[in-house]
Design a protein around this motif. Sequence first.
Motif, PDB file in Angstrom:
ATOM      1  N   SER A 273       0.719  -1.339   0.044  1.00 48.60           N
ATOM      2  CA  SER A 273       0.164   0.018  -0.113  1.00 48.60           C
ATOM      3  C   SER A 273       0.841   1.318  -0.071  1.00 48.60           C
ATOM      4  CB  SER A 273      -1.100   0.050   1.187  1.00 48.60           C
ATOM      5  OG  SER A 273      -0.107  -0.036   2.404  1.00 48.60           O
ATOM      6  N   VAL A 274       2.148   1.238   0.602  1.00 47.32           N
ATOM      7  CA  VAL A 274       3.014   2.513   0.521  1.00 47.32           C
ATOM      8  C   VAL A 274       3.370   2.551  -0.936  1.00 47.32           C
ATOM      9  CG1 VAL A 274       5.205   3.166   1.131  1.00 47.32           C
ATOM     10  CG2 VAL A 274       3.970   2.143   2.910  1.00 47.32           C
ATOM     11  N   ALA A 275       3.808   1.476  -1.646  1.00 53.28           N
ATOM     12  CA  ALA A 275       3.794   1.970  -3.098  1.00 53.28           C
ATOM     13  C   ALA A 275       3.048   2.603  -3.802  1.00 53.28           C
ATOM     14  CB  ALA A 275       4.000   0.425  -3.948  1.00 53.28           C
ATOM     15  N   ILE A 276       1.490   2.213  -3.711  1.00 55.74           N
ATOM     16  CA  ILE A 276       0.546   2.933  -4.274  1.00 55.74           C
ATOM     17  C   ILE A 276       0.478   4.517  -3.765  1.00 55.74           C
ATOM     18  CG2 ILE A 276      -1.986   2.924  -4.583  1.00 55.74           C
ATOM     19  CD1 ILE A 276      -1.686  -0.188  -4.046  1.00 55.74           C
ATOM     20  N   ARG A 277       0.484   4.593  -2.363  1.00 56.06           N
ATOM     21  CA  ARG A 277       0.350   5.889  -1.673  1.00 56.06           C
ATOM     22  C   ARG A 277       1.273   6.723  -2.004  1.00 56.06           C
ATOM     23  NH1 ARG A 277       0.075   4.602   3.403  1.00 56.06           N
ATOM     24  NH2 ARG A 277       1.895   5.320   4.012  1.00 56.06           N
ATOM     25  N   GLU A 278       2.652   6.279  -1.722  1.00 54.84           N
ATOM     26  CA  GLU A 278       3.895   7.321  -1.794  1.00 54.84           C
ATOM     27  C   GLU A 278       4.633   7.489  -3.170  1.00 54.84           C
ATOM     28  OE1 GLU A 278       4.289   9.133   0.709  1.00 54.84           O
ATOM     29  OE2 GLU A 278       2.779   8.294   1.848  1.00 54.84           O
ATOM     30  N   PHE A 279       4.382   6.234  -3.926  1.00 54.79           N
ATOM     31  CA  PHE A 279       5.164   6.218  -5.301  1.00 54.79           C
ATOM     32  C   PHE A 279       4.238   6.382  -6.292  1.00 54.79           C
ATOM     33  CE2 PHE A 279       7.841   3.694  -2.070  1.00 54.79           C
ATOM     34  CZ  PHE A 279       8.605   4.847  -1.681  1.00 54.79           C
ATOM     35  N   GLY A 280       3.020   6.417  -6.101  1.00 57.79           N
ATOM     36  CA  GLY A 280       1.957   6.547  -7.325  1.00 57.79           C
ATOM     37  C   GLY A 280       2.048   5.263  -8.133  1.00 57.79           C
ATOM     38  N   MET A 281       2.321   4.310  -7.748  1.00 60.02           N
ATOM     39  CA  MET A 281       2.320   3.105  -8.520  1.00 60.02           C
ATOM     40  C   MET A 281       0.776   2.248  -8.433  1.00 60.02           C
ATOM     41  SD  MET A 281       6.007   1.493  -6.810  1.00 60.02           S
ATOM     42  CE  MET A 281       6.022  -0.039  -8.186  1.00 60.02           C
ATOM     43  N   THR A 282       0.092   3.054  -9.531  1.00 60.45           N
ATOM     44  CA  THR A 282      -1.217   2.593  -9.637  1.00 60.45           C
ATOM     45  C   THR A 282      -1.505   1.269 -10.044  1.00 60.45           C
ATOM     46  OG1 THR A 282      -1.475   3.387 -11.886  1.00 60.45           O
ATOM     47  CG2 THR A 282      -1.862   5.012  -9.765  1.00 60.45           C
ATOM     48  N   TRP A 283      -0.666   0.722 -10.862  1.00 56.92           N
ATOM     49  CA  TRP A 283      -0.726  -0.835 -11.243  1.00 56.92           C
ATOM     50  C   TRP A 283      -0.729  -1.783 -10.214  1.00 56.92           C
ATOM     51  CZ3 TRP A 283       2.901  -4.286 -10.164  1.00 56.92           C
ATOM     52  CH2 TRP A 283       4.257  -4.012  -9.795  1.00 56.92           C
ATOM     53  N   VAL A 284      -0.312  -1.439  -9.014  1.00 59.04           N
ATOM     54  CA  VAL A 284      -0.073  -2.296  -7.961  1.00 59.04           C
ATOM     55  C   VAL A 284      -1.791  -2.557  -7.481  1.00 59.04           C
ATOM     56  CG1 VAL A 284       0.615  -2.454  -5.349  1.00 59.04           C
ATOM     57  CG2 VAL A 284       2.153  -1.659  -7.223  1.00 59.04           C
ATOM     58  N   SER A 285      -2.536  -1.529  -7.407  1.00 59.55           N
ATOM     59  CA  SER A 285      -3.825  -1.683  -7.137  1.00 59.55           C
ATOM     60  C   SER A 285      -4.468  -2.647  -7.729  1.00 59.55           C
ATOM     61  CB  SER A 285      -4.515  -0.384  -6.972  1.00 59.55           C
ATOM     62  OG  SER A 285      -4.185   0.510  -6.282  1.00 59.55           O
ATOM     63  N   GLN A 286      -4.159  -2.779  -8.989  1.00 57.57           N
ATOM     64  CA  GLN A 286      -4.683  -3.784 -10.050  1.00 57.57           C
ATOM     65  C   GLN A 286      -4.047  -5.107  -9.785  1.00 57.57           C
ATOM     66  OE1 GLN A 286      -7.667  -3.126 -12.197  1.00 57.57           O
ATOM     67  NE2 GLN A 286      -7.309  -5.291 -12.126  1.00 57.57           N
ATOM     68  N   TRP A 287      -2.957  -5.050  -9.692  1.00 59.16           N
ATOM     69  CA  TRP A 287      -2.082  -6.556  -9.367  1.00 59.16           C
ATOM     70  C   TRP A 287      -2.781  -7.026  -7.794  1.00 59.16           C
ATOM     71  CZ3 TRP A 287       0.453  -8.616  -5.228  1.00 59.16           C
ATOM     72  CH2 TRP A 287       1.235  -9.685  -5.395  1.00 59.16           C
ATOM     73  N   ARG A 288      -2.794  -6.234  -6.946  1.00 57.23           N
ATOM     74  CA  ARG A 288      -3.468  -6.550  -5.570  1.00 57.23           C
ATOM     75  C   ARG A 288      -4.982  -7.192  -5.880  1.00 57.23           C
ATOM     76  NH1 ARG A 288      -0.334  -4.925  -0.965  1.00 57.23           N
ATOM     77  NH2 ARG A 288      -2.315  -5.063   0.217  1.00 57.23           N
ATOM     78  N   SER A 289      -5.579  -6.467  -6.470  1.00 54.76           N
ATOM     79  CA  SER A 289      -6.944  -6.768  -6.831  1.00 54.76           C
ATOM     80  C   SER A 289      -7.119  -8.313  -7.535  1.00 54.76           C
ATOM     81  CB  SER A 289      -7.776  -5.741  -7.713  1.00 54.76           C
ATOM     82  OG  SER A 289      -9.368  -6.221  -8.105  1.00 54.76           O
ATOM     83  N   ASP A 290      -6.316  -8.570  -8.713  1.00 52.32           N
ATOM     84  CA  ASP A 290      -6.270  -9.588  -9.386  1.00 52.32           C
ATOM     85  C   ASP A 290      -5.755 -10.835  -8.688  1.00 52.32           C
ATOM     86  OD1 ASP A 290      -7.183  -8.195 -11.457  1.00 52.32           O
ATOM     87  OD2 ASP A 290      -5.257  -7.813 -12.332  1.00 52.32           O
ATOM     88  N   ASN A 291      -4.798 -10.523  -7.576  1.00 47.51           N
ATOM     89  CA  ASN A 291      -4.195 -11.810  -6.746  1.00 47.51           C
ATOM     90  C   ASN A 291      -4.727 -11.509  -5.383  1.00 47.51           C
ATOM     91  OD1 ASN A 291      -1.868 -12.670  -8.581  1.00 47.51           O
ATOM     92  ND2 ASN A 291      -1.966 -10.763  -8.956  1.00 47.51           N
ATOM     93  N   ALA A 292      -6.047 -11.006  -5.071  1.00 48.27           N
ATOM     94  CA  ALA A 292      -6.357 -11.023  -3.752  1.00 48.27           C
ATOM     95  C   ALA A 292      -6.591 -12.100  -3.040  1.00 48.27           C
ATOM     96  CB  ALA A 292      -7.976 -10.434  -3.985  1.00 48.27           C
ATOM     97  N   MET A 293      -6.785 -13.647  -3.678  1.00 49.85           N
ATOM     98  CA  MET A 293      -6.894 -14.761  -2.902  1.00 49.85           C
ATOM     99  C   MET A 293      -5.585 -15.239  -2.393  1.00 49.85           C
ATOM    100  SD  MET A 293      -7.483 -17.570  -6.160  1.00 49.85           S
ATOM    101  CE  MET A 293      -6.281 -17.727  -7.405  1.00 49.85           C
ATOM    102  N   TRP A 294      -4.460 -14.652  -2.686  1.00 49.95           N
ATOM    103  CA  TRP A 294      -3.079 -15.070  -2.433  1.00 49.95           C
ATOM    104  C   TRP A 294      -2.633 -14.192  -1.276  1.00 49.95           C
ATOM    105  CZ3 TRP A 294      -2.373 -19.478  -3.894  1.00 49.95           C
ATOM    106  CH2 TRP A 294      -2.881 -19.973  -5.125  1.00 49.95           C
TER     107      TRP A 294
END
Length: 412
Positions: A273-294
């Motif tokens: 979440s720090v990568a999303i919030r502080e570094f603007g890595m918006t693709w991380v949100s999609q990655w986390r959503s796609d891999n939520a079960m892990w």
Amino acid sequence: MASPKPTSMKTSPIPTGDASIAPTIRDPRLDFYRGLAMFIIFISHMPNNWVGNWIPGRFGFSDATEIFVFCSGMASAVAFGRSYDRNGWLIGTARVSYRIWQIYWAHICLFLATAMMLAAIDAAGPFDKTYVNSWNLTRFFTETPQQLLGLFTLTYVPNFFDILPMYMILLLMMPLIMALSNLSLWLVAAVCLAFWALGQLQLMHVLGLGRFAINFPAEPWSDRPWFFNPFGWQAVFFTGFAFMRGWLPKPPVNKSLISLAVVIVIGSVFISSVAIREFGMTWVSQWRSDNAMWITKTNFGLVRFVHFLALAYLAWVLAGDGGKRLIVKGSSAMAGTTRRIIALITKVGQQSLAVFMVSIVLSSFGGFVLDMIGNEVGPVVLINLSGCALLIVTAYSASWFKSQPWKRSATG
């Protein structure tokens, strides 16, 4: 491969991952890290508290909950394992049952105390928001008879009140695990793995086995399950339990394992979440959503487990064999200060149930105070430090009462 020989329930002293130790000796690492978890849980539960944006869990996947559950598994191996070893399965189970009974009433009292405080705050208003509603407790006050029944039967488990019910189920599983350990430790591992797999709701649905997935309902009016699925979380609890019982060997300390753990921990920062919030890595949100079960926290996904094991290994290495680096020697001012800080954190870990209960009430009240005075640096730091100080006071007070000083006075 031959089945490992299970630890007998009649042996003493209790074997641990480091060495056989006397039952009365506590591993300093256990209470120290559990104490750290208590402070982090308090900070993370406080609404409107930006300090919670920087707790360790924001830099990866696992957080203070894993520390608490893992260390509780270790503590249970010492406390309850001793009863099984000395007195057999029936008496050991009786002691576990008594602890479940204590935690059950602690859960009920914690909920009622918090609900009362939030209702009192609302009654003192009006404020910009309704605090009962902000904790999603409105139905408890508007449909009290139904939700009171749900509260006492654990079919109504609001958010922020999930940990103790989950802990009760973990303890409830202990008699089964201890019985199976007399047959085969491989059987223990197989049963724990099976429970974990059945607790992976998203994964089971992907595999077309959703009807076999298990959790408990958290609200009578919805399909929301318990936030902490005990069938997933038992994996980390019984991992700690197994290490302390000696069912799992202590991991070796070598550069390869340390390097691997460091890579996992640092690599996780880039998908946190720090990568999303502080570094603007918006693709991380999609990655986390796609891999939520892990990475799911509710069901304790596999990636969370791997991340926690890496962190736990590094913490174990840093503390030293037997926690020797937590035992500070020397007479310098720095050594004395370090020794006192470690002692304070350790005391909080030793009284984790009392501290946890107080921390939930304090975090909700602290959130109200921050709403009133603002979230500038000064007030936020003051509220967090004051709350942590009160947790330390709680720990020492609980320890004093448990020592029953009135008995010493009567015989003195």
